[in-house]
Scaffold this motif. Structure first.
Motif, PDB file in Angstrom:
ATOM      1  N   SER A  92      -3.012  -2.431  -0.553  1.00 45.31           N
ATOM      2  CA  SER A  92      -1.383  -2.344  -0.395  1.00 45.31           C
ATOM      3  C   SER A  92      -0.608  -3.411   0.077  1.00 45.31           C
ATOM      4  O   SER A  92      -1.250  -4.205   0.457  1.00 45.31           O
ATOM      5  CB  SER A  92      -1.012  -0.899   0.111  1.00 45.31           C
ATOM      6  OG  SER A  92      -0.891  -1.342   1.774  1.00 45.31           O
ATOM      7  N   LYS A  93       0.578  -3.457  -0.441  1.00 43.51           N
ATOM      8  CA  LYS A  93       1.638  -4.256   0.249  1.00 43.51           C
ATOM      9  C   LYS A  93       1.430  -4.571   1.800  1.00 43.51           C
ATOM     10  O   LYS A  93       1.495  -5.534   2.303  1.00 43.51           O
ATOM     11  CB  LYS A  93       2.920  -4.015  -0.425  1.00 43.51           C
ATOM     12  CG  LYS A  93       3.134  -4.034  -1.613  1.00 43.51           C
ATOM     13  CD  LYS A  93       4.531  -3.312  -2.298  1.00 43.51           C
ATOM     14  CE  LYS A  93       4.631  -3.355  -3.810  1.00 43.51           C
ATOM     15  NZ  LYS A  93       5.996  -2.729  -4.106  1.00 43.51           N
ATOM     16  N   TYR A 231      12.636 -12.743 -11.725  1.00 39.80           N
ATOM     17  CA  TYR A 231      11.848 -13.406 -10.683  1.00 39.80           C
ATOM     18  C   TYR A 231      11.764 -12.973  -9.304  1.00 39.80           C
ATOM     19  O   TYR A 231      10.909 -12.489  -8.496  1.00 39.80           O
ATOM     20  CB  TYR A 231      12.289 -14.994 -10.387  1.00 39.80           C
ATOM     21  CG  TYR A 231      11.501 -15.705  -9.668  1.00 39.80           C
ATOM     22  CD1 TYR A 231      10.263 -15.962  -9.312  1.00 39.80           C
ATOM     23  CD2 TYR A 231      12.358 -16.578  -8.644  1.00 39.80           C
ATOM     24  CE1 TYR A 231       9.486 -16.625  -8.190  1.00 39.80           C
ATOM     25  CE2 TYR A 231      11.884 -17.213  -7.663  1.00 39.80           C
ATOM     26  CZ  TYR A 231      10.435 -16.971  -7.447  1.00 39.80           C
ATOM     27  OH  TYR A 231       9.889 -17.898  -6.283  1.00 39.80           O
ATOM     28  N   GLU A 232      13.170 -12.611  -8.747  1.00 34.32           N
ATOM     29  CA  GLU A 232      13.363 -12.204  -7.224  1.00 34.32           C
ATOM     30  C   GLU A 232      12.866 -10.843  -7.203  1.00 34.32           C
ATOM     31  O   GLU A 232      12.243 -10.252  -6.383  1.00 34.32           O
ATOM     32  CB  GLU A 232      14.948 -12.440  -7.021  1.00 34.32           C
ATOM     33  CG  GLU A 232      15.201 -13.909  -6.898  1.00 34.32           C
ATOM     34  CD  GLU A 232      16.848 -13.843  -6.319  1.00 34.32           C
ATOM     35  OE1 GLU A 232      17.182 -13.397  -5.205  1.00 34.32           O
ATOM     36  OE2 GLU A 232      17.221 -14.870  -6.807  1.00 34.32           O
ATOM     37  N   ASN A 237       8.879  -6.775  -5.335  1.00 32.20           N
ATOM     38  CA  ASN A 237       8.136  -5.599  -5.639  1.00 32.20           C
ATOM     39  C   ASN A 237       6.632  -5.862  -5.056  1.00 32.20           C
ATOM     40  O   ASN A 237       5.749  -5.104  -4.891  1.00 32.20           O
ATOM     41  CB  ASN A 237       7.833  -5.557  -6.974  1.00 32.20           C
ATOM     42  CG  ASN A 237       9.125  -4.938  -7.719  1.00 32.20           C
ATOM     43  OD1 ASN A 237       9.885  -4.274  -6.939  1.00 32.20           O
ATOM     44  ND2 ASN A 237       9.442  -4.987  -9.049  1.00 32.20           N
ATOM     45  N   LEU A 238       6.165  -7.244  -4.805  1.00 36.88           N
ATOM     46  CA  LEU A 238       4.887  -7.600  -4.217  1.00 36.88           C
ATOM     47  C   LEU A 238       5.234  -7.383  -2.838  1.00 36.88           C
ATOM     48  O   LEU A 238       4.064  -7.773  -1.946  1.00 36.88           O
ATOM     49  CB  LEU A 238       4.582  -8.876  -4.717  1.00 36.88           C
ATOM     50  CG  LEU A 238       4.414  -9.016  -6.083  1.00 36.88           C
ATOM     51  CD1 LEU A 238       3.789 -10.373  -6.455  1.00 36.88           C
ATOM     52  CD2 LEU A 238       2.904  -8.080  -6.365  1.00 36.88           C
ATOM     53  N   LEU A 263       0.056 -13.194  -2.704  1.00 33.57           N
ATOM     54  CA  LEU A 263       0.218 -13.648  -4.031  1.00 33.57           C
ATOM     55  C   LEU A 263      -0.808 -13.869  -4.567  1.00 33.57           C
ATOM     56  O   LEU A 263      -0.974 -13.420  -6.101  1.00 33.57           O
ATOM     57  CB  LEU A 263       1.385 -14.510  -4.124  1.00 33.57           C
ATOM     58  CG  LEU A 263       2.879 -14.329  -3.395  1.00 33.57           C
ATOM     59  CD1 LEU A 263       3.847 -15.618  -3.382  1.00 33.57           C
ATOM     60  CD2 LEU A 263       3.381 -13.248  -4.501  1.00 33.57           C
ATOM     61  N   TRP A 264      -2.002 -14.589  -4.232  1.00 38.05           N
ATOM     62  CA  TRP A 264      -3.067 -14.711  -4.546  1.00 38.05           C
ATOM     63  C   TRP A 264      -4.064 -13.553  -4.972  1.00 38.05           C
ATOM     64  O   TRP A 264      -4.728 -13.167  -5.754  1.00 38.05           O
ATOM     65  CB  TRP A 264      -3.943 -15.769  -3.935  1.00 38.05           C
ATOM     66  CG  TRP A 264      -3.701 -17.036  -4.396  1.00 38.05           C
ATOM     67  CD1 TRP A 264      -2.467 -17.936  -3.755  1.00 38.05           C
ATOM     68  CD2 TRP A 264      -3.847 -17.852  -5.492  1.00 38.05           C
ATOM     69  NE1 TRP A 264      -2.517 -18.967  -4.260  1.00 38.05           N
ATOM     70  CE2 TRP A 264      -3.046 -19.149  -5.518  1.00 38.05           C
ATOM     71  CE3 TRP A 264      -4.727 -17.735  -6.683  1.00 38.05           C
ATOM     72  CZ2 TRP A 264      -3.091 -20.059  -6.784  1.00 38.05           C
ATOM     73  CZ3 TRP A 264      -4.964 -18.700  -7.704  1.00 38.05           C
ATOM     74  CH2 TRP A 264      -4.201 -19.851  -7.535  1.00 38.05           C
TER      75      TRP A 264
END
Length: 365
Positions: A92-93, A231-232, A237-238, A263-264
């Protein structure tokens, strides 16, 4: 909404070791000036300039543009070595907030309380490589097994100028959010850039040049075209805190290994899709012209999909690399971010850190 005018700050070249004659090292403002000049002198001169810049840019990199057979071979390696989806840990985030901070080597688990212990030899090798880097600048790393959620880190929150390392992550945004939804076609020309026609370049070409050859102009053109399309929101959201961990107002942002690793992980999720666009991007990442991670591991049986960043120019210093490593049916995320001025020595040190991290993987299973 991103303030495009904010890009008028100085942004140096960092896709090649030497300045390319005729290619400005400023940010979007310089790029806009170049585009206006190109439009003014006509399409014939445009073609000549583009050809000249392309040849010089490619000459500064270690390898050239990958052909179709190379990309196909890399994708076959992906399918053979990739862990099955049901074995990968769904993170999860919030899990990434559990990566420990601090300037000591620490192991962690993103899914449970079972913390691994590194073998003495592995720990000593990693500490030695990190000490060598600290002689030249700040350094932070995150390395973890996507299947077990276990990893090792050092200075996860050190903020470093990411240079070209961010180009792959922006390509992920375009492919995952805009191309897959049908908003953007890879094979369509980029309609406008700073008010002028960009019909001589397709989105596919721009992404490939930015990712494989680390071309700055291609990357800046993509940002000018697609930042306003979500983009933002994609970053938010990530779970990335763009106020502290990632500055969306800079074409080449300063960020940290924790954010890079987060991000990866998203990149891994996207590339695991059995889809044409994701596999195309996967092939590009496996064919990058420079990889300190690939140099450090130096094993043909290991698949590395990465994007490095490097610069030593006008007060901007960075030697970074991040990506996915596939071996024996398991996938690992690695991020090495340093403020070492780019040089042969910093390249070797970064490769040594990558090798030392890779050699800890047995303890992370």
């Amino acid at each position: 909404m991103r303030n495009i005018a904010s890009r008028d700050e100085y942004v140096p070249q960092h896709g090649s070791r030497y300045k390319t004659k005729g290619t400005s090292s400023r940010g979007l403002a310089g790029a806009r000036i170049r585009v206006r000049k190109i439009a003014a002198i006509g399409m014939l001169t445009t073609a000549v300039i583009i050809l000249g810049i392309t040849v010089k840019t490619y000459a500064s990199e270690r390898t050239g543009r990958p052909d179709a057979s190379t990309v196909q071979l890399q994708n076959e390696k992906v399918s053979k070595s990739k862990a099955s989806a049901d074995l990968k840990t769904r993170l999860s985030k919030a899990d990434f907030n559990d990566i420990p901070s601090g300037d000591t080597v620490q192991t962690f688990s993103l899914v449970d309380d079972q913390i691994s212990a590194l073998e003495d030899e592995s720990l000593a090798s990693l500490q030695d490589a990190l000490c060598r880097a600290q002689e030249l600048g700040d350094v932070g790393v995150v390395f973890y097994d996507l299947s077990s959620g276990r990893g090792v880190t050092y200075n996860a929150d050190v903020e470093v100028y990411g240079a070209s390392s961010y180009k792959a992550l922006y390509a992920l945004y375009i492919c995952e959010t805009l191309v897959e939804s049908g908003q953007v076609s890879l094979d369509g020309p980029l309609a406008t850039y700073a008010g002028y026609s960009m019909g001589w370049q397709t989105v596919r070409d721009l992404i490939e040049n930015a990712v494989v050859n680390s071309d700055n102009d291609s990357f800046i053109a993509l940002r000018a075209a697609f930042d306003h399309d979500g983009y933002e929101d994609w970053i938010a959201n990530l779970g990335v805190d763009d106020e502290t961990a990632l500055n969306p107002m800079s074409d080449f942002p300063t960020y940290c290994p924790r954010t890079s690793a987060r991000l990866w992980r998203e990149m891994s999720e996207y590339l695991s899709m059995d889809a044409e666009i994701s596999q195309w991007l996967s092939g590009l990442l496996a064919s990058t012209s420079r990889s300190f991670i690939r140099d450090g591991i130096a094993d043909e049986q290991v698949l590395v999909r990465n994007k490095a960043g490097w610069i030593s120019e006008d007060g901007y210093y960075s030697t970074c690399d991040a990506g996915l490593i596939d071996i024996d049916g398991r996938t690992y995320v690695m991020s090495v971010m340093t403020s070492m001025p780019w040089s042969d020595r910093s390249s070797e040190v970064t490769a040594a850190i990558a090798k030392a991290l890779f050699d800890t993987r047995a303890a992370l299973a």
